[in-house]
Every structure is written in C-alpha cells, then in structure tokens.
Scaffold this active site. Structure first.
Site, PDB file in Angstrom:
ATOM      1  N   ASP A 264       0.873  -1.170   0.000  1.00  0.00           N
ATOM      2  CA  ASP A 264       0.000   0.000   0.000  1.00  0.00           C
ATOM      3  C   ASP A 264       0.911   1.222   0.000  1.00  0.00           C
ATOM      4  OD1 ASP A 264      -2.118   1.698   0.133  1.00  0.00           O
ATOM      5  OD2 ASP A 264      -2.770   1.117   2.145  1.00  0.00           O
TER       6      ASP A 264
ATOM      7  N   ASP B 236      -0.637  -3.929   6.757  1.00  0.00           N
ATOM      8  CA  ASP B 236      -0.792  -3.750   8.206  1.00  0.00           C
ATOM      9  C   ASP B 236      -2.246  -3.665   8.639  1.00  0.00           C
ATOM     10  OD1 ASP B 236      -1.536  -1.326   7.150  1.00  0.00           O
ATOM     11  OD2 ASP B 236      -0.102  -0.118   8.282  1.00  0.00           O
TER      12      ASP B 236
ATOM     13  N   ASN C 291      37.205 -35.350  -3.387  1.00  0.00           N
ATOM     14  CA  ASN C 291      37.995 -36.227  -2.510  1.00  0.00           C
ATOM     15  C   ASN C 291      37.419 -37.637  -2.438  1.00  0.00           C
ATOM     16  OD1 ASN C 291      39.846 -34.255  -1.945  1.00  0.00           O
ATOM     17  ND2 ASN C 291      38.895 -33.617  -0.028  1.00  0.00           N
TER      18      ASN C 291
ATOM     19  N   ASP D 135      35.274 -29.585   8.246  1.00  0.00           N
ATOM     20  CA  ASP D 135      34.025 -28.936   8.663  1.00  0.00           C
ATOM     21  C   ASP D 135      34.266 -27.738   9.577  1.00  0.00           C
ATOM     22  OD1 ASP D 135      32.174 -30.368   7.252  1.00  0.00           O
ATOM     23  OD2 ASP D 135      31.765 -31.824   8.849  1.00  0.00           O
TER      24      ASP D 135
END
Length: 850
Positions: A329, A590, A658, A687
């Site tokens: 709006d 809203d 890998n 990691d």
C-alpha cells in the site's frame, strides 16, 4: 484443551456456558487461569517447537549414516578392535557436539527475537482487561473483541454489536460473516454458527465479548489442521534444500554401494570395506548443512533485528533475499503516513464549518478500529466543543465503505455518514449548497464529480459527508443509509516521504520491482505514484479486475504498476496471480483486510503498529514502516542466502572430488587408500572452518540480484570443481605410489595431509566470485582455516598419529604435498574466474553466485 469436549456449546444458553466453564462475564482470576493453564495445557495446535538441549542433540544423531557408523563401531568392539571403534565414536560425538552447539545457540537467539513480536489477546483477568499471549488463553477466559483482533480460541459470543468476522481460513467463505447473539440448534453447520467465533479467524468490524470454550487441538481449526496436517506452504528456499538433499542422497547411495561391492569383489576385508564405504558416505554428505542453515538464519535474523526487522519465520529470510517483487500500500510506506485533514468543503467547494463539525462528531463517536482518517479529523478538531450526544453506530466495513453515527445534534436525531465518495454519493438524493438551500442531487451531481476528480488528481484523498434527520429513532440499521443529503468533501493530505523516489530506485537496482495495491481511486494513486518516481504508470482498477479471468490475470498483473480501488478479497488474487508468472512476491500490509494476502505471499511483511491479525499472518515484522528498513532487510536476506550457498559449494566441490578420488584409488591399490577413521577425521577437520561461514563477509555482487536455488547450476559447479580436485588427488596418488614408493601408512598420511589442507584452502578461494585476495574473509573463518592447516601439518608428528594409522612424513614428501596444494589453489582460482564469468544462471533471480 477443552472443558466441553464433544459438547454442542453453540446450542447452550449464555448462563449454561458460564456454568459449565465455572466462569462469569467478569472472566477468571489470575490464580484460576494459571491453574487451568497447568491442567489444560497451552492453547497450541501441535506441540510448541522445542529448543531443549536433549532434543537438539538427538537431532544430530538421527542421520541414518551416523546410526550405521555407530553400529559399525559396536561391531568393531565385538571383534576386539576397540581402538578403531572408540575413534569412530569419538569423531561422531565431536561432530555432533559441534552441530549441537551451533544450533542450540541459534535456537535460543531466535526465540528471544521472536518474543518481540508476540501476538497478544485481551482477556478479563481479576476483572481487568489484560494482554496475554495467545497460547496462554484457557477455557473460561472472557475475550474482548474489536476490529483487527485475531480470535485465539473457539468462543461463545455473549455480548457484541455489528460484529463481522473473516472466516475464510476456516470455511473458505470470501465475505465476512455477521455474528448475532443467541442460541442455535445443535445440528447447525459450522458456517452457520453465528453466535460463535473460531480460532484462526479475525474481527473485521464491531466489538464484543466472548467466552472461551475450546482451545488448542479441540478447536475447529485444530481438528481441521490435524486431519490435513496443515503447515505453512513450503518456501522456495525449502524446496531448494529438499531438491539438493535428494541429489546428494542419490549420488551417495550409488557411489557407496558401488565401492563396497567392488572392494568385496576384489577380496578386501569385508568389515574394512564396509567401514570405508560408510566413511565415504559421511564424506559426501554435507551433514553440517542443517546446522549451517540454522546458524546462518540466526545470524541473519540478529543482524536484521539490529536494523529494525524482526523475523518470525526463519526460512522467510532466504525468501526475502529471493524476492523480486514487492507489493505494498502507499500509506506509511511511500507516504509520510501522517494523514492530515487538509480541508472541509461544501458542495460548491467552499470551506464549511458545518462539514467540519459533522466530521468531528462522526470520528469522535465511532468505536471501531483506529484508522489514520479518524485520527486526522480528531487532531484537527481537538479544540472544538461538540454539542452532541451519541445514540448509535454502524461501524465501517469494507463493502459498504461507510461509517454511520446517530447523534442528537441541536435537539434532532441526526444520522451522519462518512465514507468513500462514490459509496456515500450513491446513497444521496439531495444536497445542501453553501447558501443553505437543499436541492435534488441530480442538479449538482456532474459538478460534484468534477470537483472530486480535481481533488483526486492533486493527490488528495477525498471522502464524502452526508446527513439525514431521523425522527425519534434511537437505533439505526443499513436501511437508514438511503435518501441522504450530500453535505460536502473531506480532503486529506499524506505527502510522499522525502527521498522516497531514490529509495524506490535503490529497490529497483537490487532487482526488486514495486507494485502499489491501494483502495484509493486511480486518480489519487496515479498522482502519488508519479510523485514517487513512476513514469506513466500502468493502472488496473478493482472494478476492472472483476472482468479479468484467472487465466488472463497473471500476465496482466505482471505488466501493471498500480492496482487501485482494490477490494480486500482482490489482494490475495493479485498476489497469487503474480506468483504464477514466476515472481517471488513480498507483500507489505498492516490492516485487517491484509491477512489473506500476507499468507498468500512468499514473504508476508507487516509493521509493529499493525493490527494483530496482520502481525500474526506475517513472516517478518518491520519495527519502522519505512522502505529503507525493508531494503536493509533484503540485503541481509541475500547475505544469509549467499553464506548458505558458500557452504553448499564448498561441501559439494571438495567432498565430491575427494570421495570420488578415494573410491577410484580403492579399486587400483592393493590396500584401502584411507582408513574409515582417517576419512572421518578429514571430514571433521574440514568442517571446522565452514562453521564460521555465518560470520563471513559477502561481496556486493551477491547482493545486487535476487537469489534462488538452481540445482543444475550447483551440479555443474560440483562436477567442475570436483573434477579439478580429483585431478590433483590422483597426481598426489601417483607421486606417492610411483615416485616415492610409499608404504600403505605413508601413502595414507600423505593423502590425509593433502586432502585436509587443499579442502581447507579451497574455502578461501570459492567463497567469492572475484579474486580471493580482494574480498577478505572474516577473522573467524580465516583463523579457523589457518588453525586447521597448522594442526593437519603437525598431526602426523604428534603422539596421537599412531591411533589414526598415520606416520611422520619425510621433509621431501611434505614439500611435494605443499607444491601440489599450491598449484591446486592457483588452478581453482583460474577455474573459478572462468566458471563465474561464463556460466549465466537460468534466470536473473538465481543468486547462486557468491
């Protein structure tokens, strides 16, 4: 929970319902409510998301691969290989604790942030209106209802006037349902229970009191949700995660089964081959992805909160970054939001004190929801003494678009009607001129409409005022809103925000187009849109929308800039049409009539000052209704997405290369190239740096476009960089085996060092599409990477090396490994440059470039 399970309470009288709930019109005491909450349980559908340490820790161990590894460790113990079993369990435990630590911290942080926008209900406790969270409502509570409030439970309405409820979420009924006090037959269908209000619905107009009869799973919405297992629609990001997970599972299963079968066929030990295959599966699986996503989302939510953006639904952050279309709006976002009464004019366009007084009476006596128009009238007339007595009211609704007040003014009962110009004018038959003459409206109608168009074209919101003198009536209904006398115009000004045109341009530069959806007439909408930077905006009106088919609307909506004179039930239709064209749509609303559009949007956005139902329906709440705040949120959403994608790229490229290399080497060597515990240790060490991804900086390139998943793009990345990794792995394999004539232990040690160091350094290379040395990593990411590299280099010389089957590397071997890693890093930098420059994502909203 319920005190009346199975009872037809809508068929009972007010007194019977109060008696069975042991309550009264004054509600419960705080002590009694607390007791019922403990006994009945919280007002929740399903269990509240748990952030307990045990649950989150258990989640880390639920992976089927992890369970298989634990079983393999137990088998090792049974075969008297306790060292190997202990090492496997230790590595699993450390990995799980790392994931748990990340997710637990993120969960607690998010819980704190979301509590800032908790939706509250007003109940009577100790005879006083008290605000409490929805989940603390209990049977016997008395709820105070007003326009804009959500209904927290199934309730018997025992007091109220002009109550209309939006039950679309529950019954599918498009238009609000009028509620009437009384008792109904037992067999009354759900949609006809006019004396009841239900959880999941919200009040459109009117006010009243209701007695809570059923909460949680016992509500109609709870039963409905349980049957259909309702949940939020899967977001674009969640869909991407699922597709990515399916891709990894397929690759992992094929490779693992193939490697295990071939190694057994080559007469290698079955247990070792099984553990090796399982370890390969772990290496291929980005098992930290859930933790990385959680931490990235939590970090993003924290950064967004610092910029006045509160996230209610975490995954919406990623959709925020993917959003390429924002529907909003204009009031409060494009304009100042501080509506001011500019003028009160009579039929002839002259300033009128009478029109001002009628407007003041209407605004001050209305008891419906707060709105900027009535607030502006009150502010302009605060010093005015109103000689009037309130008698009755017909609240505003979005179909009549009128608000009527019956008041005694100068000894007469006068109906004062204020509302949308066309809706008020259509109810008038006469008008009063500036000299006090009353004449048929038909004689002035054309001039009146010309004035309305003139005011609107200046960007002024124009309402109409009409009156009607009634006899001795003390009550009014809709039939009284006819044969009115048109009295004049109310003009309201809400100028565009300073710098809003530049803000809209910044949105456009970020790849987010703005579409305005407003109830204002097209002349006002066109003028305001031009003031904020739209050039020759394409406008579609609500009446025109009625004649557009669902098949034609998506394309028409795509090319429309402004939707004006839009009715509440048309907003959701517009949002869904835009999604069909492929847009990721954000909707900023809203108001009471925004709930369905907020739920339909990919990203529902509301503001802290919004009505309860809007905040409850939204995914994200802005603490400041400003597009600048929204832009800051979009940038943070894209940063969060970019950092998540970094992990995906790192895990898939390095892991795939890998693991593929090890799988191939296992078929060529007379021994397994790495032991299962060594693979698990490699996985754990690589990691560690990736856990700091959430803290990393993000290049501007990742923020300039909307971002979306593209599995094909990820697969191409994985294959290209995985192949590069494998080339250098096999180079390492050839040098160790044929040049250095390494033993099995030395071979494994050399490959272990090369694998960890190369996988760690690749993190610093592929984290940005530009040159790695120009976009510096965060201190945490750089520090962890350096620490892992140093630890890996010294580990073969440590007392723990023997436990993992590693041996000290000769200086010459270490130098050769270092040279291979350096050439690999340079090659990866060149490949990255070529890949990101030559690979164009399928859509402009891809965003997987990091």
């Amino acid at each position: 929970m319920s005190l009346l399970k199975g009872a037809s309470w809508w068929a009972a009288t007010r007194e019977q319902n109060f008696e069975v709930t042991h309550s009264s019109p004054q509600g419960l005491s705080s002590q009694e409510a607390s007791l019922r909450l403990r006994i009945q349980g919280r007002n929740l559908i399903g269990s509240k998301k748990s952030y307990s340490a045990l649950v989150l820790l258990g989640n880390q161990l639920r992976s089927p691969i992890v369970i298989l590894l634990i079983a393999a460790a137990i088998v090792s113990f049974c075969l008297h290989d306790s060292t190997n079993g202990m090492i496997i369990l230790t590595i699993i435990l450390i990995s799980s604790l790392l994931g748990f630590w990340q997710e637990f911290g993120a969960a607690i942080e998010i819980e704190k942030l979301q509590s800032r926008v908790e939706v509250l209900s007003i109940v009577l406790r100790d005879h006083l209106p008290t605000k409490i969270p929805f989940d603390e409502v209990v049977p016997g509570d008395v709820i105070l209802l007003s326009a804009g409030s959500g209904v927290p439970a199934d309730c018997f309405l025992f007091e109220g006037r002009d109550i209309f409820v939006d039950e679309a979420l529950l019954t599918g009924e498009t238009f609000p349902v009028e509620k009437i006090l009384g008792t109904l037959p037992t067999e009354t269908n759900l949609s006809k229970r006019t004396n009841a209000v239900f959880q999941g619905t919200h009040i459109v107009s009117g006010s009243g009191k209701a007695l809570v009869l059923q909460t949680g799973e016992e509500t109609q919405f709870g039963a409905f949700a349980s049957r259909l297992r309702l949940g939020p629609e899967q977001t674009d990001f969640e869909h991407g995660v699922r597709n990515f997970g399916n891709l990894i599972i397929r690759i992992t299963l094929v490779l693992t089964i193939l490697v295990f079968g071939l190694n057994v066929f080559l007469s290698k030990p079955i247990l070792d081959s099984f553990l090796f295959a399982l370890a390969l599966a772990v290496g291929l699986t980005p098992e930290l992805l859930p933790a990385i996503i959680s931490v990235n989302l939590a970090s993003g939510a924290r950064r967004m909160a610092a910029k006045k953006v509160i996230v209610k639904r975490l995954v919406s952050i990623e959709n925020f970054g993917s959003m390429d279309l924002l529907c909003s709006d204009k009031t409060g976002t494009l304009t100042e939001g501080n509506v001011k009464l500019s003028a009160c004019l009579d039929v002839d366009g002259n300033s009128s004190n009478a029109v001002l007084i009628f407007a003041a009476i209407n605004a001050n006596f209305q008891t419906g929801f707060q709105n900027p128009v009535d607030d502006a009238i009150k502010a302009a007339t605060k010093d005015l003494t109103l000689d009037a007595i309130f008698l009755d009211e017909m609240p505003f609704d979005f179909f009549r678009k009128r608000l009527s007040i019956l008041a005694k003014v100068a000894g007469q009962n006068v109906l004062i009607v204020k509302g949308a110009f066309n809706q008020v004018l259509d109810a008038c038959t006469t008008c009063e001129t500036s000299i006090g003459n009353r004449s048929p409206l038909q004689e002035h109608q054309e001039a009146v409409r010309v004035k309305y168009a003139e005011f609107s074209s200046r960007g002024l919101r124009t309402l109409a005022i009409a009156t009607k003198v009634l006899g001795q009536e003390q009550k009014i209904d809709r039939s009284d809103e006819m044969e009115l006398t048109f009295r004049g115009f109310l003009l309201f000004a809400d100028p565009p925000k300073v710098g809003i045109a530049e803000t809209i341009k910044e949105l456009k530069d970020l790849g987010v187009a703005l579409k305005i959806i407003t109830g204002d007439n097209q002349l006002v909408a066109a003028e305001i849109s031009r003031q904020v930077g739209f050039h020759e905006p394409r406008i579609l009106t609500g009446p025109e929308l009625h004649h557009v088919s669902d098949e034609a609307l998506p394309q028409l909506a795509h090319f429309t800039d402004i939707f004006s004179e839009v009715e509440p039930n048309q907003k959701e239709r517009i949002i869904r049409a835009l999604k069909k064209v492929g847009h990721v749509v954000g909707y900023l609303g809203d108001g009471i009539n925004d709930a369905s559009a907020l739920r339909a949007a990919d990203v529902g956005l509301s503001v802290q000052g919004a009505v309860d139902i809007a905040k409850d329906s939204a995914d994200i709440v802005l603490l400041d209704p400003d597009l600048e705040v929204l832009i800051a949120g979009i940038r943070e959403g894209r940063k969060t997405f970019a950092n998540t994608m970094k992990y995906v790229f790192m895990a898939t490229s390095a892991n795939f290369g890998n693991m593929f290399s090890m799988a191939g080497a296992s078929l060529l060597l007379p021994f397994l190239p790495l032991l299962s515990k060594q693979i698990l240790l490699i996985n754990l060490l690589t990691d560690l740096p990736e856990m700091a991804i959430a803290t990393d900086s993000v290049s501007e390139e990742a923020i300039l476009r909307p971002q979306r998943w593209d599995i094909d793009y990820i697969l191409k990345f994985m294959l290209r960089f995985g192949l590069l990794s494998s080339i250098f792995d096999f180079a390492t394999f050839a040098i160790l085996r044929y040049q250095l004539h390494a033993s099995a232990e030395l071979f494994r040690t050399g490959w272990f060092v090369e694998s960890v160091v190369s996988a760690s350094l690749i993190v610093l290379i592929i984290r940005t599409p530009g040159p790695s040395w120009k976009n510096k990593p965060s201190p945490a990411l750089l520090g962890l990477t350096v620490a892992v590299v140093i630890l890996t280099l010294i580990f073969p010389y440590s007392p723990f090396a023997g436990l993992f089957g590693l041996v000290p590397l000769p200086g010459s071997s270490m130098a050769i490994m270092g040279t291979i890693v350096w050439i690999y890093a340079c090659s990866a930098e060149l490949l990255k440059h070529h890949f990101f420059k030559s690979k164009i994502p399928k859509t402009a909203a891809i965003g997987v470039k990091i």
